[in-house]
Design a protein around this motif. Structure first.
Motif, PDB file in Angstrom:
ATOM      1  N   ILE A  44       0.866  -1.166   0.000  1.00 33.47           N
ATOM      2  CA  ILE A  44       0.000   0.000   0.000  1.00 33.47           C
ATOM      3  C   ILE A  44       0.910   1.226   0.000  1.00 33.47           C
ATOM      4  O   ILE A  44       1.917   1.260   0.693  1.00 33.47           O
ATOM      5  N   VAL A  45       0.571   2.194  -0.823  1.00 31.93           N
ATOM      6  CA  VAL A  45       1.324   3.440  -0.884  1.00 31.93           C
ATOM      7  C   VAL A  45       0.588   4.455  -0.022  1.00 31.93           C
ATOM      8  O   VAL A  45      -0.588   4.733  -0.257  1.00 31.93           O
ATOM      9  N   VAL A  46       1.276   4.997   0.973  1.00 31.09           N
ATOM     10  CA  VAL A  46       0.686   5.953   1.897  1.00 31.09           C
ATOM     11  C   VAL A  46       1.453   7.265   1.777  1.00 31.09           C
ATOM     12  O   VAL A  46       2.675   7.282   1.915  1.00 31.09           O
ATOM     13  N   CYS A  47       0.725   8.343   1.492  1.00 32.03           N
ATOM     14  CA  CYS A  47       1.373   9.654   1.401  1.00 32.03           C
ATOM     15  C   CYS A  47       0.317  10.745   1.460  1.00 32.03           C
ATOM     16  O   CYS A  47      -0.868  10.483   1.276  1.00 32.03           O
ATOM     17  N   ASP A  48       0.775  11.962   1.702  1.00 35.39           N
ATOM     18  CA  ASP A  48      -0.152  13.084   1.701  1.00 35.39           C
ATOM     19  C   ASP A  48      -0.379  13.567   0.270  1.00 35.39           C
ATOM     20  O   ASP A  48       0.228  13.055  -0.676  1.00 35.39           O
ATOM     21  N   ASP A  49      -1.256  14.525   0.096  1.00 36.18           N
ATOM     22  CA  ASP A  49      -1.605  15.006  -1.248  1.00 36.18           C
ATOM     23  C   ASP A  49      -0.415  15.595  -1.992  1.00 36.18           C
ATOM     24  O   ASP A  49      -0.275  15.404  -3.203  1.00 36.18           O
ATOM     25  N   ASN A  50       0.447  16.321  -1.282  1.00 40.88           N
ATOM     26  CA  ASN A  50       1.609  16.924  -1.939  1.00 40.88           C
ATOM     27  C   ASN A  50       2.579  15.867  -2.438  1.00 40.88           C
ATOM     28  O   ASN A  50       3.100  15.957  -3.549  1.00 40.88           O
ATOM     29  N   THR A  51       2.825  14.859  -1.614  1.00 43.70           N
ATOM     30  CA  THR A  51       3.724  13.778  -2.017  1.00 43.70           C
ATOM     31  C   THR A  51       3.111  12.973  -3.155  1.00 43.70           C
ATOM     32  O   THR A  51       3.813  12.571  -4.085  1.00 43.70           O
ATOM     33  N   TRP A  52       1.794  12.752  -3.105  1.00 40.04           N
ATOM     34  CA  TRP A  52       1.120  12.040  -4.194  1.00 40.04           C
ATOM     35  C   TRP A  52       1.332  12.772  -5.518  1.00 40.04           C
ATOM     36  O   TRP A  52       1.671  12.168  -6.524  1.00 40.04           O
ATOM     37  N   ALA A  53       1.172  14.088  -5.474  1.00 39.21           N
ATOM     38  CA  ALA A  53       1.339  14.883  -6.693  1.00 39.21           C
ATOM     39  C   ALA A  53       2.785  14.880  -7.176  1.00 39.21           C
ATOM     40  O   ALA A  53       3.045  14.846  -8.383  1.00 39.21           O
ATOM     41  N   ALA A  54       3.730  14.899  -6.248  1.00 40.02           N
ATOM     42  CA  ALA A  54       5.148  14.962  -6.621  1.00 40.02           C
ATOM     43  C   ALA A  54       5.674  13.632  -7.134  1.00 40.02           C
ATOM     44  O   ALA A  54       6.412  13.591  -8.117  1.00 40.02           O
ATOM     45  N   ALA A  55       5.307  12.522  -6.481  1.00 34.10           N
ATOM     46  CA  ALA A  55       5.882  11.232  -6.879  1.00 34.10           C
ATOM     47  C   ALA A  55       5.005  10.033  -6.543  1.00 34.10           C
ATOM     48  O   ALA A  55       5.219   8.964  -7.091  1.00 34.10           O
ATOM     49  N   GLY A  56       4.051  10.192  -5.653  1.00 36.49           N
ATOM     50  CA  GLY A  56       3.264   9.053  -5.193  1.00 36.49           C
ATOM     51  C   GLY A  56       2.527   8.328  -6.294  1.00 36.49           C
ATOM     52  O   GLY A  56       2.492   7.095  -6.327  1.00 36.49           O
ATOM     53  N   GLN A  57       1.936   9.076  -7.196  1.00 39.91           N
ATOM     54  CA  GLN A  57       1.205   8.449  -8.295  1.00 39.91           C
ATOM     55  C   GLN A  57       2.143   7.631  -9.174  1.00 39.91           C
ATOM     56  O   GLN A  57       1.807   6.524  -9.595  1.00 39.91           O
ATOM     57  N   GLN A  58       3.335   8.162  -9.448  1.00 39.19           N
ATOM     58  CA  GLN A  58       4.325   7.430 -10.255  1.00 39.19           C
ATOM     59  C   GLN A  58       4.804   6.182  -9.522  1.00 39.19           C
ATOM     60  O   GLN A  58       4.966   5.123 -10.122  1.00 39.19           O
ATOM     61  N   VAL A  59       5.029   6.304  -8.216  1.00 40.68           N
ATOM     62  CA  VAL A  59       5.464   5.158  -7.414  1.00 40.68           C
ATOM     63  C   VAL A  59       4.385   4.083  -7.415  1.00 40.68           C
ATOM     64  O   VAL A  59       4.672   2.900  -7.622  1.00 40.68           O
ATOM     65  N   ALA A  60       3.141   4.469  -7.202  1.00 48.09           N
ATOM     66  CA  ALA A  60       2.048   3.496  -7.188  1.00 48.09           C
ATOM     67  C   ALA A  60       1.922   2.791  -8.533  1.00 48.09           C
ATOM     68  O   ALA A  60       1.712   1.572  -8.592  1.00 48.09           O
ATOM     69  N   ALA A  61       2.062   3.535  -9.621  1.00 48.06           N
ATOM     70  CA  ALA A  61       1.973   2.920 -10.952  1.00 48.06           C
ATOM     71  C   ALA A  61       3.116   1.944 -11.174  1.00 48.06           C
ATOM     72  O   ALA A  61       2.908   0.835 -11.677  1.00 48.06           O
ATOM     73  N   MET A  62       4.329   2.331 -10.798  1.00 51.41           N
ATOM     74  CA  MET A  62       5.485   1.445 -10.977  1.00 51.41           C
ATOM     75  C   MET A  62       5.339   0.187 -10.138  1.00 51.41           C
ATOM     76  O   MET A  62       5.521  -0.936 -10.632  1.00 51.41           O
ATOM     77  N   LEU A  63       4.994   0.348  -8.869  1.00 52.72           N
ATOM     78  CA  LEU A  63       4.855  -0.818  -8.001  1.00 52.72           C
ATOM     79  C   LEU A  63       3.666  -1.675  -8.415  1.00 52.72           C
ATOM     80  O   LEU A  63       3.694  -2.888  -8.264  1.00 52.72           O
ATOM     81  N   GLY A  64       2.623  -1.049  -8.943  1.00 53.80           N
ATOM     82  CA  GLY A  64       1.462  -1.794  -9.411  1.00 53.80           C
ATOM     83  C   GLY A  64       1.774  -2.722 -10.564  1.00 53.80           C
ATOM     84  O   GLY A  64       1.085  -3.723 -10.779  1.00 53.80           O
TER      85      GLY A  64
END
Length: 69
Positions: A44-64
């Protein structure tokens, strides 16, 4: 004390942090690091909105692509 030395000390004292990768290719190494530390367990990827915008979405896609998240 260098920033790197301070970071090493903080990681040694941390309860949950087991590895920190400081490298130009750190993002590309993420699936391998996750697999080494966690095995095949779902993630599970856990982060705040700012981190999601900066890299979280990319991390979730890569790990997915490599794990069940």
């Amino acid at each position: 004390m260098s920033e790197f030395t301070a970071l090493q000390g903080a990681v040694r004292r941390a309860n949950g942090t087991r590895e920190v990768v400081l490298a130009d290719d750190a993002f590309d190494r993420l699936p391998g690091v996750a697999r080494t530390l966690l095995g095949p367990a779902p993630l599970i990827v856990v982060c705040d909105d700012n981190t999601w915008a900066a890299a979280g979405q990319q991390v979730a896609a890569m790990l997915g692509r490599c794990f069940r998240i």
